[in-house]
Design an enzyme around this catalytic site. Structure first.
Site, PDB file in Angstrom:
ATOM      1  N   LYS A  19       0.809  -1.225   0.000  1.00  0.00           N
ATOM      2  CA  LYS A  19       0.000   0.000   0.000  1.00  0.00           C
ATOM      3  C   LYS A  19       0.841   1.274   0.000  1.00  0.00           C
ATOM      4  CE  LYS A  19      -4.189  -2.114   1.700  1.00  0.00           C
ATOM      5  NZ  LYS A  19      -5.379  -2.013   2.545  1.00  0.00           N
TER       6      LYS A  19
ATOM      7  N   SER B 182      -7.801   1.145   9.720  1.00  0.00           N
ATOM      8  CA  SER B 182      -7.280   0.602  10.970  1.00  0.00           C
ATOM      9  C   SER B 182      -6.050  -0.261  10.725  1.00  0.00           C
ATOM     10  CB  SER B 182      -8.358  -0.244  11.672  1.00  0.00           C
ATOM     11  OG  SER B 182      -8.752  -1.312  10.837  1.00  0.00           O
TER      12      SER B 182
END
Length: 311
Positions: free
Chosen positions: A50, A75
């Site tokens: 990511k 989260s």
């Protein structure tokens, strides 16, 4: 998006990411009955693929937008990715996290310079809190997986993979929010040679599998899976790409995820998170259909809570 455009994305983010290694295992090859190549994004900066998408998305903003900062709700890995990418690019990052998020993840976001705003552990609360930050701070919202610039950043992992191993018959990825598999599909379309894209998904969170069957984005009523990074659902930007370019999604049991994760830890000596192991679990579940082929597997990340290992 053409081949040259994706190359431009890759060139843009190269100074801020690692070109991750590809590892192999003779023992796992013997188990699978095929030649497997593992693209190890667990060795990426902040420990997951990511970082690629977060970096590209921030770099595409105007100077005025960068000055006002970025915001996301996450989260997990994207919270860390956006925090680190923003820190490297001199941009303020506001990270909306549920109060129940593990402290180890909150600590990582803080270490990467992200400003945490806590909210109730519901999607509605996360979205509303992020919206308030956009309004009050003037910050730009960046979605973890349903943003084209994020997806194109993720596509660079597949591009690197196919540059190193251009004759792969298929690439397996885990499926959560859809950013990685959509990006991989874009890379395969432009850099692959008759290469297929195949997703792995937990049966306990099989919204993408059902979405491809029904032709519309489906949701999960429960997500009781160890693969905590795959509990999100597809979005309006990545779903059409997945519909067009992804061959199939294979669902796996929790025990199959744990077995695949254990295999990667024991035999390849690498730390991977449960979500990463889903791709290998999917391949092994249908290994008879891919015998003697050249198969790529993207190990999506290695951010695992060592106090909660399933073995």
């Amino acid at each position: 998006m053409d081949k040259d455009s994706l190359s431009c994305v890759h060139d843009r983010i190269k100074p801020h990411i690692h070109r991750t290694p590809v590892l192999t295992s003779r023992l796992i090859n013997a188990i699978a009955g095929a030649n497997l190549y593992f693209k190890c994004e667990n060795f990426q900066r902040m420990g997951a693929f990511k970082m690629r998408g977060a970096t590209n998305a921030i770099m595409q903003l105007s100077e005025d937008q960068k000055n006002k900062g970025v915001v996301t709700h996450s989260s997990g890995n994207f919270a860390q990715a956006l925090s680190l990418a923003a820190q490297r690019l001199g941009v303020c990052a506001y990270i909306v996290m549920p109060k129940t998020a593990p402290q180890v993840k909150k600590n990582a976001v803080k270490d990467y310079g992200g400003h945490i705003i806590e909210c109730e552990p519901t999607l509605e609360a996360r979205e509303q809190t992020a919206k308030q930050l956009v309004q009050t701070k003037g910050a730009t919202f960046i979605h973890p997986s349903n943003d084209l610039n994020v997806i194109l950043g993720q596509a660079t992992a597949g591009k690197e993979f196919l540059e190193d191993y251009p004759n792969l018959n298929a690439i397996f990825t885990p499926v959560g929010g859809g950013g990685l598999i959509a990006g991989t599909a874009i890379a395969v379309k432009h850099f692959g040679k008759n290469c297929k894209v195949i997703g792995g998904e937990p049966i306990e969170a099989d919204d993408a599998y059902r979405s491809l069957k029904s032709g519309q984005i489906e949701s999960n009523t429960t997500t009781n899976t160890i693969a905590d990074g795959l509990k999100t659902q597809l979005g309006s930007v990545n779903f059409p790409i997945i519909q067009r370019e992804v061959t199939r999604i294979i669902r796996v049991e929790e025990s199959e995820i744990i077995d695949a994760m254990k295999l990667l830890w024991e035999r390849m000596k690498i730390i991977c998170e449960p979500s990463s192991a889903v791709a290998l679990a999917a391949l092994l579940k249908k290994k008879d259909q891919y015998r003697n082929q050249q198969l790529g597997v993207i190990i999506s990340g290695g951010n695992v809570d060592l106090s909660k290992l399933p073995f």
